[in-house]
Design a protein around this motif. Structure first.
Motif, PDB file in Angstrom:
ATOM      1  N   GLY A  12       7.117  -8.984   2.742  1.00 56.01           N
ATOM      2  CA  GLY A  12       5.682  -8.759   2.645  1.00 56.01           C
ATOM      3  C   GLY A  12       5.332  -7.672   3.628  1.00 56.01           C
ATOM      4  N   ARG A  13       4.070  -7.264   3.630  1.00 54.67           N
ATOM      5  CA  ARG A  13       3.715  -6.183   4.568  1.00 54.67           C
ATOM      6  C   ARG A  13       2.208  -6.176   4.817  1.00 54.67           C
ATOM      7  NH1 ARG A  13      -0.040  -3.751   1.452  1.00 54.67           N
ATOM      8  NH2 ARG A  13       0.732  -2.553  -0.309  1.00 54.67           N
ATOM      9  N   TYR A  14       1.846  -5.508   5.895  1.00 56.45           N
ATOM     10  CA  TYR A  14       0.436  -5.209   6.166  1.00 56.45           C
ATOM     11  C   TYR A  14       0.378  -3.703   6.353  1.00 56.45           C
ATOM     12  CZ  TYR A  14      -4.154  -5.024   8.259  1.00 56.45           C
ATOM     13  OH  TYR A  14      -5.466  -4.708   8.517  1.00 56.45           O
ATOM     14  N   ALA A  15      -0.573  -3.071   5.687  1.00 49.46           N
ATOM     15  CA  ALA A  15      -0.565  -1.613   5.624  1.00 49.46           C
ATOM     16  C   ALA A  15      -1.909  -1.019   6.046  1.00 49.46           C
ATOM     17  CB  ALA A  15      -0.219  -1.167   4.193  1.00 49.46           C
ATOM     18  N   PRO A  16      -2.198  -1.027   7.349  1.00 44.93           N
ATOM     19  CA  PRO A  16      -3.495  -0.507   7.788  1.00 44.93           C
ATOM     20  C   PRO A  16      -3.565   1.022   7.729  1.00 44.93           C
ATOM     21  CG  PRO A  16      -2.160  -1.068   9.701  1.00 44.93           C
ATOM     22  CD  PRO A  16      -1.367  -1.486   8.483  1.00 44.93           C
ATOM     23  N   SER A  17      -4.769   1.525   7.661  1.00 41.00           N
ATOM     24  CA  SER A  17      -4.995   2.965   7.787  1.00 41.00           C
ATOM     25  C   SER A  17      -5.400   3.210   9.239  1.00 41.00           C
ATOM     26  CB  SER A  17      -6.128   3.392   6.854  1.00 41.00           C
ATOM     27  OG  SER A  17      -5.829   2.974   5.543  1.00 41.00           O
ATOM     28  N   PRO A  18      -4.623   3.993   9.992  1.00 38.24           N
ATOM     29  CA  PRO A  18      -4.931   4.136  11.425  1.00 38.24           C
ATOM     30  C   PRO A  18      -6.059   5.136  11.695  1.00 38.24           C
ATOM     31  CG  PRO A  18      -2.927   5.324  10.896  1.00 38.24           C
ATOM     32  CD  PRO A  18      -3.388   4.687   9.614  1.00 38.24           C
ATOM     33  N   MET A  48       1.954   2.193   8.393  1.00 36.94           N
ATOM     34  CA  MET A  48       0.763   2.972   8.758  1.00 36.94           C
ATOM     35  C   MET A  48       0.437   3.944   7.626  1.00 36.94           C
ATOM     36  SD  MET A  48      -0.578   2.137  11.581  1.00 36.94           S
ATOM     37  CE  MET A  48      -0.133   0.844  12.745  1.00 36.94           C
ATOM     38  N   GLU A  49      -0.702   3.749   7.004  1.00 39.34           N
ATOM     39  CA  GLU A  49      -1.089   4.608   5.886  1.00 39.34           C
ATOM     40  C   GLU A  49      -1.908   5.778   6.445  1.00 39.34           C
ATOM     41  OE1 GLU A  49      -0.172   1.943   2.199  1.00 39.34           O
ATOM     42  OE2 GLU A  49      -2.315   2.071   2.544  1.00 39.34           O
ATOM     43  N   ASP A  50      -1.147   6.738   6.945  1.00 36.30           N
ATOM     44  CA  ASP A  50      -1.766   7.821   7.723  1.00 36.30           C
ATOM     45  C   ASP A  50      -1.774   9.162   6.975  1.00 36.30           C
ATOM     46  OD1 ASP A  50       0.961   8.149   7.800  1.00 36.30           O
ATOM     47  OD2 ASP A  50       1.066   8.671   9.922  1.00 36.30           O
ATOM     48  N   ALA A 184      -0.951  10.977  -3.472  1.00 32.91           N
ATOM     49  CA  ALA A 184      -2.096  10.067  -3.578  1.00 32.91           C
ATOM     50  C   ALA A 184      -1.685   8.675  -3.112  1.00 32.91           C
ATOM     51  CB  ALA A 184      -2.562  10.015  -5.029  1.00 32.91           C
ATOM     52  N   TYR A 185      -2.654   7.947  -2.601  1.00 35.05           N
ATOM     53  CA  TYR A 185      -2.414   6.572  -2.131  1.00 35.05           C
ATOM     54  C   TYR A 185      -1.696   5.739  -3.200  1.00 35.05           C
ATOM     55  CZ  TYR A 185      -3.641   1.658  -1.883  1.00 35.05           C
ATOM     56  OH  TYR A 185      -3.587   0.291  -1.950  1.00 35.05           O
ATOM     57  N   ASN A 186      -2.175   5.832  -4.461  1.00 32.09           N
ATOM     58  CA  ASN A 186      -1.590   5.000  -5.518  1.00 32.09           C
ATOM     59  C   ASN A 186      -0.103   5.288  -5.741  1.00 32.09           C
ATOM     60  OD1 ASN A 186      -3.641   3.229  -6.434  1.00 32.09           O
ATOM     61  ND2 ASN A 186      -4.668   4.933  -7.456  1.00 32.09           N
ATOM     62  N   ALA A 188       1.982   6.662  -3.138  1.00 29.80           N
ATOM     63  CA  ALA A 188       2.684   6.361  -1.888  1.00 29.80           C
ATOM     64  C   ALA A 188       2.910   4.854  -1.742  1.00 29.80           C
ATOM     65  CB  ALA A 188       1.896   6.912  -0.706  1.00 29.80           C
ATOM     66  N   VAL A 189       1.894   4.078  -2.091  1.00 29.40           N
ATOM     67  CA  VAL A 189       1.994   2.632  -1.911  1.00 29.40           C
ATOM     68  C   VAL A 189       3.130   2.060  -2.770  1.00 29.40           C
ATOM     69  CG1 VAL A 189       0.293   1.989  -3.696  1.00 29.40           C
ATOM     70  CG2 VAL A 189       0.491   0.600  -1.693  1.00 29.40           C
ATOM     71  N   VAL A 190       3.272   2.590  -3.974  1.00 26.26           N
ATOM     72  CA  VAL A 190       4.306   2.094  -4.883  1.00 26.26           C
ATOM     73  C   VAL A 190       5.697   2.512  -4.391  1.00 26.26           C
ATOM     74  CG1 VAL A 190       5.216   2.315  -7.243  1.00 26.26           C
ATOM     75  CG2 VAL A 190       2.751   2.046  -6.859  1.00 26.26           C
ATOM     76  N   VAL A 202      -0.147  -8.482   0.072  1.00 24.52           N
ATOM     77  CA  VAL A 202      -1.358  -9.208   0.471  1.00 24.52           C
ATOM     78  C   VAL A 202      -2.314  -8.184   1.071  1.00 24.52           C
ATOM     79  CG1 VAL A 202      -2.300 -11.016   1.967  1.00 24.52           C
ATOM     80  CG2 VAL A 202      -0.013 -11.284   0.960  1.00 24.52           C
ATOM     81  N   ARG A 203      -3.522  -8.116   0.552  1.00 22.79           N
ATOM     82  CA  ARG A 203      -4.486  -7.122   1.056  1.00 22.79           C
ATOM     83  C   ARG A 203      -5.875  -7.523   0.591  1.00 22.79           C
ATOM     84  NH1 ARG A 203      -2.280  -2.349  -3.052  1.00 22.79           N
ATOM     85  NH2 ARG A 203      -2.950  -3.412  -4.951  1.00 22.79           N
ATOM     86  N   GLY A 204      -6.888  -6.756   1.004  1.00 16.86           N
ATOM     87  CA  GLY A 204      -8.274  -7.089   0.685  1.00 16.86           C
ATOM     88  C   GLY A 204      -8.536  -6.986  -0.813  1.00 16.86           C
ATOM     89  N   ASP A 206     -10.863  -5.737  -2.357  1.00 14.45           N
ATOM     90  CA  ASP A 206     -11.436  -4.468  -2.827  1.00 14.45           C
ATOM     91  C   ASP A 206     -10.373  -3.638  -3.552  1.00 14.45           C
ATOM     92  OD1 ASP A 206     -10.127  -4.265  -0.317  1.00 14.45           O
ATOM     93  OD2 ASP A 206     -11.137  -2.386   0.135  1.00 14.45           O
ATOM     94  N   LEU A 207      -9.101  -3.985  -3.375  1.00  9.88           N
ATOM     95  CA  LEU A 207      -8.021  -3.216  -4.014  1.00  9.88           C
ATOM     96  C   LEU A 207      -7.475  -3.892  -5.273  1.00  9.88           C
ATOM     97  CD1 LEU A 207      -6.270  -1.886  -0.802  1.00  9.88           C
ATOM     98  CD2 LEU A 207      -7.424  -0.532  -2.556  1.00  9.88           C
ATOM     99  N   LEU A 208      -8.084  -5.021  -5.658  1.00  7.03           N
ATOM    100  CA  LEU A 208      -7.584  -5.716  -6.853  1.00  7.03           C
ATOM    101  C   LEU A 208      -7.574  -4.791  -8.076  1.00  7.03           C
ATOM    102  CD1 LEU A 208      -6.664  -8.334  -8.290  1.00  7.03           C
ATOM    103  CD2 LEU A 208      -9.073  -8.945  -8.555  1.00  7.03           C
TER     104      LEU A 208
HETATM  105  N1  GLU Z   1      -4.371   1.078   3.681  1.00  7.20           N
HETATM  106  C1  GLU Z   1      -5.171   0.204   2.878  1.00  7.20           C
HETATM  107  C2  GLU Z   1      -6.307  -0.326   3.730  1.00  7.20           C
HETATM  108  O1  GLU Z   1      -6.259  -0.208   4.945  1.00  7.20           O
HETATM  109  C3  GLU Z   1      -4.386  -0.970   2.343  1.00  7.20           C
HETATM  110  C4  GLU Z   1      -3.510  -0.573   1.235  1.00  7.20           C
HETATM  111  C5  GLU Z   1      -2.593  -1.657   0.720  1.00  7.20           C
HETATM  112  O2  GLU Z   1      -2.440  -2.693   1.365  1.00  7.20           O
HETATM  113  O3  GLU Z   1      -2.021  -1.437  -0.352  1.00  7.20           O
HETATM  114  O4  GLU Z   1      -7.254  -0.834   3.170  1.00  7.20           O
END
Ligand code: GLU
Length: 309
Positions: A12-18, A48-50, A184-186, A188-190, A202-204, A206-208
């Motif tokens: 699993g992962r957590y992917a914040p934007s710094p 880190m989604e930088d 693009a984010y879509n 890179a994330v994949v 697992v994420r917010g 808003d990204l569903l």
């Molecule tokens: N970087 C995104 C955010 O901070 C999360 C992206 C993801 O978890 O796929 O909202």
């Protein structure tokens, strides 16, 4: 070790934007991502989604805040800005397979274009999808660099979400590389999730609505889409997405007001139904109590008054 080469364990992962400090909503999502991963025997990574706007030092501050709540993670912490060549290879592969097209549209042109018949609302209208070589040459000559869009062959895709069940959403010809050359984010994330063996996202929530596009792209690239858990957002008392304008919302703000890191963890745990309001808990306790099916499905309304102010 190059994460592309090893056969990675499920993760699993957590992917914040710094781009700044994490607020309690971000911290809560991180706690959930950790709980989902660690209670299912998965590795847990931070990414880190930088690729977008970043703030100097925000990455280190975010890691320190996560550690202060008791989170641990498996190395390495991945920085998307250091993976540009991996994204480029994937975009080139898609292009060579005839899976992309150059798009010269401005945002305004997209908004003003009549949508294709039966196309879902908000979908790319298809303006540049079938340009003739002459039309493309004309646009190139005009000097505006193209974005690269994926050429899709579906317009919906279904993902599996632990909290939302089977979720079907729109897939249009979305951008995989922006017209300044940034992935693009879509995309890179994949690419990143697949490279690290991430099979649980697992994420917010808003990204569903982005998940079907990402899962479709994963499939196109030969990867099995991850299982998702899109968790409720944290809102302010006006039911607007929590932001720094809402007062003391970061760990640093709260520490400054005399709240401890374990107080913040307790508050988050309480909001998840995993602890009494003033119970002293550690993440390991929460892992014992964690039942995904019992998680609240409603947003958490966060108010400073809960700290007695
Ligand atoms: N970087 C995104 C955010 O901070 C999360 C992206 C993801 O978890 O796929 O909202």
């Amino acid at each position: 070790m190059d994460p592309e080469q090893a056969a990675p364990p499920p993760a699993g992962r957590y992917a914040p934007s710094p781009s700044g400090e994490l607020h309690v909503g971000n911290l809560r999502t991180a706690v959930l991502a950790w709980l989902f991963a660690r209670t299912t025997g998965r590795a847990f990574y931070i990414r880190m989604e930088d690729l977008d706007r970043t703030a100097v030092g925000a990455d280190r501050q975010q890691l320190a805040d996560l550690a202060a709540l008791g989170l641990d993670w498996d190395p390495p912490v991945v920085y998307q800005s250091q993976r540009l060549s991996s994204y480029r290879v994937v975009v080139d592969t898609l292009r060579d397979a005839g899976r992309t097209f150059e798009c010269y549209c401005t945002r305004r042109e997209i908004l003003e274009a009549p949508s294709a018949p039966h196309a879902p609302q908000g979908a790319y209208p298809g303006t540049c999808r079938d340009l003739t070589p002459a039309e493309r040459a004309e646009r190139r000559a005009a000097g505006r660099p193209p974005a690269i869009r994926i050429r899709t062959d579906v317009d919906r895709f279904t993902v599996t979400d632990i909290l939302h069940g089977e979720y079907t959403g729109m897939v249009d010809d979305f951008v995989v590389q922006r017209n300044d050359g940034t992935p693009a984010y879509n995309l890179a994330v994949v690419v990143d999730d697949a490279a690290q063996g991430v099979d649980q996202v697992v994420r917010g929530d808003d990204l569903l609505s982005s998940a079907p596009r990402q899962a479709y792209l994963a499939t196109l690239l030969g990867h099995r889409p991850p299982e998702y858990a899109h968790v409720p957002m944290v809102l302010n008392p006006k039911h607007v997405r929590l932001s720094k304008r809402d007062g003391a919302v970061t760990l640093a703000d709260l520490l400054e007001r005399g709240v401890t890191a374990s107080g913040v963890l307790n508050h988050i745990a309480h909001s998840l139904g995993l602890a009494g309001r003033h119970e002293s808990v550690e993440l390991a306790d929460l892992a014992d109590r964690f039942r995904p099916n019992e998680l609240p499905r409603e947003p958490w309304i966060y108010s400073m008054s809960e700290w007695g102010e």
